[in-house]
Design an enzyme around this catalytic site. Structure first.
Site, mmCIF file in Angstrom:
data_model
loop_
_atom_site.group_PDB
_atom_site.id
_atom_site.type_symbol
_atom_site.label_atom_id
_atom_site.label_comp_id
_atom_site.label_asym_id
_atom_site.label_seq_id
_atom_site.Cartn_x
_atom_site.Cartn_y
_atom_site.Cartn_z
ATOM 1 N N LYS A 22 0.840 -1.210 0.000
ATOM 2 C CA LYS A 22 0.000 0.000 0.000
ATOM 3 C C LYS A 22 0.871 1.253 0.000
ATOM 4 C CE LYS A 22 -1.672 1.556 4.126
ATOM 5 N NZ LYS A 22 -1.398 2.978 4.459
ATOM 6 N N ASN A 23 1.839 1.285 0.909
ATOM 7 C CA ASN A 23 2.601 2.524 1.071
ATOM 8 C C ASN A 23 3.605 2.764 -0.055
ATOM 9 O OD1 ASN A 23 1.125 3.075 3.300
ATOM 10 N ND2 ASN A 23 2.717 2.584 4.799
ATOM 11 N N ARG A 93 -4.660 10.800 4.702
ATOM 12 C CA ARG A 93 -3.577 11.747 4.850
ATOM 13 C C ARG A 93 -2.556 11.662 3.720
ATOM 14 N NH1 ARG A 93 0.880 12.232 6.581
ATOM 15 N NH2 ARG A 93 1.485 14.224 7.492
ATOM 16 N N CYS A 117 -4.006 12.803 13.457
ATOM 17 C CA CYS A 117 -4.843 11.616 13.320
ATOM 18 C C CYS A 117 -4.614 10.760 14.561
ATOM 19 C CB CYS A 117 -4.515 10.858 12.044
ATOM 20 S SG CYS A 117 -2.916 10.083 12.064
ATOM 21 N N ARG A 122 0.766 15.074 12.909
ATOM 22 C CA ARG A 122 1.502 14.671 11.703
ATOM 23 C C ARG A 122 1.769 15.896 10.835
ATOM 24 N NH1 ARG A 122 -0.661 9.045 9.532
ATOM 25 N NH2 ARG A 122 1.334 9.130 8.456
ATOM 26 N N ILE A 124 3.575 18.582 8.177
ATOM 27 C CA ILE A 124 4.219 18.394 6.862
ATOM 28 C C ILE A 124 5.239 19.507 6.609
ATOM 29 C CG2 ILE A 124 2.352 17.055 5.792
ATOM 30 C CD1 ILE A 124 1.592 19.704 4.308
ATOM 31 N N ASP A 308 5.039 0.738 11.994
ATOM 32 C CA ASP A 308 3.786 0.141 11.514
ATOM 33 C C ASP A 308 3.598 -1.299 11.984
ATOM 34 O OD1 ASP A 308 3.181 2.493 10.258
ATOM 35 O OD2 ASP A 308 3.796 1.836 8.259
ATOM 36 N N ARG A 400 -8.550 -0.315 5.395
ATOM 37 C CA ARG A 400 -7.711 0.686 4.720
ATOM 38 C C ARG A 400 -6.379 0.092 4.280
ATOM 39 N NH1 ARG A 400 -6.163 4.849 8.477
ATOM 40 N NH2 ARG A 400 -4.716 5.116 6.776
#
Ligand code: EPU
Length: 421
Positions: A22-23, A93, A117, A122, A124, A308, A400
């Site tokens: 996914k990432n 996000r 979140c 978080r 940027i 994670d 997700r």
């Protein structure tokens, strides 16, 4: 709203195949904005986060469709829209990763500033600092970030923050630098495999990126990028979650499509716990038949132990024979699973960004609530071994990032039912 009902106690045995990452897929999908011609992406998991990003890409004028083989086809059709609205960014996000490609290709981007979140603050700021170094102006207008540049110029960009490098920040700056004039050097770049995959994709499209996988990435700007046919890497976090699922159930699971070189820190910690992790040809076998040793785990940027997998590892260590210590160094507040695991009989004490895990003989089923993707995965793992029934509410969080996790775990012996409230 869907929930899971898990009957604990089954030993997992069999073979699981790991999906594409996914990432890795998310920034690569966004990078298609940079290209002329068609991108064909293989191995992109059909997850909620991916669907959100596809929706945003369509709003940004990119035609996207999945063919019968599951490959994603992306082609830019209209370059007018440069903005990602709050509603989408709030839901996901990672939408911020369209900012770099929009800035590079369309000379401007307007992206709603993501809020915090469930895993904490978080910011940027590092992404924006990177864009400024390349010559962009950055303004905050009514909660939206506006970045603009008539032209981007290669430069030296330092991307270190108080918690180390930034993964999506590195992705954003790397993507914007591909079409900048001259050479950009990113210092303290993220070394994660997902960044290497993005760089490899960009190079397959004609970019000139070198040094990916090290803290110094050099990007020689090119005039344009073309499309390509690319396969994303396997999801190391899904693989690690399945490894822990095998370990926590005293199981014996073989993983296909698993890159062990992306999981060395995880394998190191699992072996310290007493879990057997071995290559078996192209596959990886994970088995556990003995008591679990307590250990210390500290999350770190790659190649360290990934944040994670912190929650899932905590679920495992709840059952170790002694006290373990888990230190979270990437997202110091990423502990929403602690109170939920305690509801299942765990003995966890949080002190700042450290959790002391006192091993218990068993966990007991209870109604618990998922409130973040990886925390939910940890609750499912705990449910697999808990005595009795565990109800995990709000499984949309887990959807997700894991494709039909219940069906896949059931195929190797779990007993999880997806029901509706
Ligand atoms: N940070 C800053 N300033 C910035 C950016 C980040 O201070 O401008 C801080 C963050 O607050 C955090 C640390 O730097 O303390 C690392 O954050 P990073 O930017 O690396 O996180 P990210 O790129 O937003 C990605 C993954 C996360 C994963 C982190 C860390 C994606 C879509 N997300 O987020 O994945 O936890 O890297 O490895 O790639 C997940 O999949 O469950 C997930 C949350």
């Amino acid at each position: 709203m869907d929930y899971f009902l898990i009957n604990g106690g089954s030993r997992l045995k069999g073979t699981l195949s790991v999906n594409g990452s996914k990432n890795a897929a998310l920034p690569i999908i966004a990078a298609a904005i940079l290209t002329e011609g068609e991108t064909i992406l293989r191995g992109v998991p059909d997850l909620e986060d991916v669907k959100h990003l596809i929706h945003l890409m369509e709003q940004l004028g990119v035609r996207v469709h999945r063919d019968e083989t599951g490959a994603l086809h992306l082609k830019v059709q209209d370059e007018m829209n440069c903005s990602a609205e709050y509603d989408l960014v709030r839901k996901m996000r990672a939408s911020v990763c369209v900012m770099g490609p929009l800035l590079a290709k369309r000379r401007q981007a307007q992206v709603s500033l993501p809020g915090g979140c469930n895993i904490g603050d978080r910011p940027i700021d590092l992404h924006l600092q990177g864009f400024k170094s390349l010559g962009a102006t950055v303004d905050l207008v009514s909660g939206d970030i506006h970045v603009r540049a008539k032209r981007l110029k290669g430069s030296e960009v330092f991307l270190g923050g108080p918690f180390g490098s930034t993964v999506l920040g590195t992705a954003n700056v790397m993507m914007s630098a591909t079409l900048a004039e001259g050479t950009t050097v990113i210092e303290m770049a993220a070394c994660e495999p997902e960044i290497v995959d993005l760089a490899n994709y960009l190079n397959a499209c004609g970019a000139q990126v070198v040094g990916q996988g090290t803290p110094r990435i050099t990007i020689h700007g090119v005039k344009e990028l073309h499309g390509c046919d690319y396969t994303v890497i396997p999801d190391r976090i899904e693989a690690g979650t399945f490894m822990i699922a095998s370990a926590i159930t005293n199981g014996d699971v073989t993983l296909k499509n698993c890159r062990l070189d992306h999981l060395l820190a995880v394998v190191d910690r699992l072996r310290a716990v007493g879990v057997t992790v071995e290559r078996s040809g192209e596959d990886v076998q994970v088995a556990s038949t003995r008591r679990l040793e307590p250990i210390t785990v500290t999350t770190q940027p790659f190649p360290g132990f990934p944040t994670d997998l912190q929650a899932q590892m905590m679920a495992l260590l709840c059952l170790a024979d002694g006290n373990s210590i888990i230190t979270e160094k990437i997202f110091p507040d990423r502990f929403v699973h602690v109170a939920e695991l305690n509801r299942m009989g765990a003995q966890l004490r949080k002190e700042g960004h450290v959790v002391i895990v006192e091993g218990v003989r068993r966990l007991v089923g209870a109604p618990v609530m998922a409130s973040d993707l990886r925390a939910s995965a940890a609750l499912v793992l705990a449910g697999l071994i808990a005595k009795g029934q565990t109800k995990v509410a709000r499984v949309y969080h887990i959807d997700r990032g894991y494709y039909h996790i219940e069906e896949r775990l059931n195929a190797v012996g779990a007993d999880i039912r997806r029901l509706q409230e």
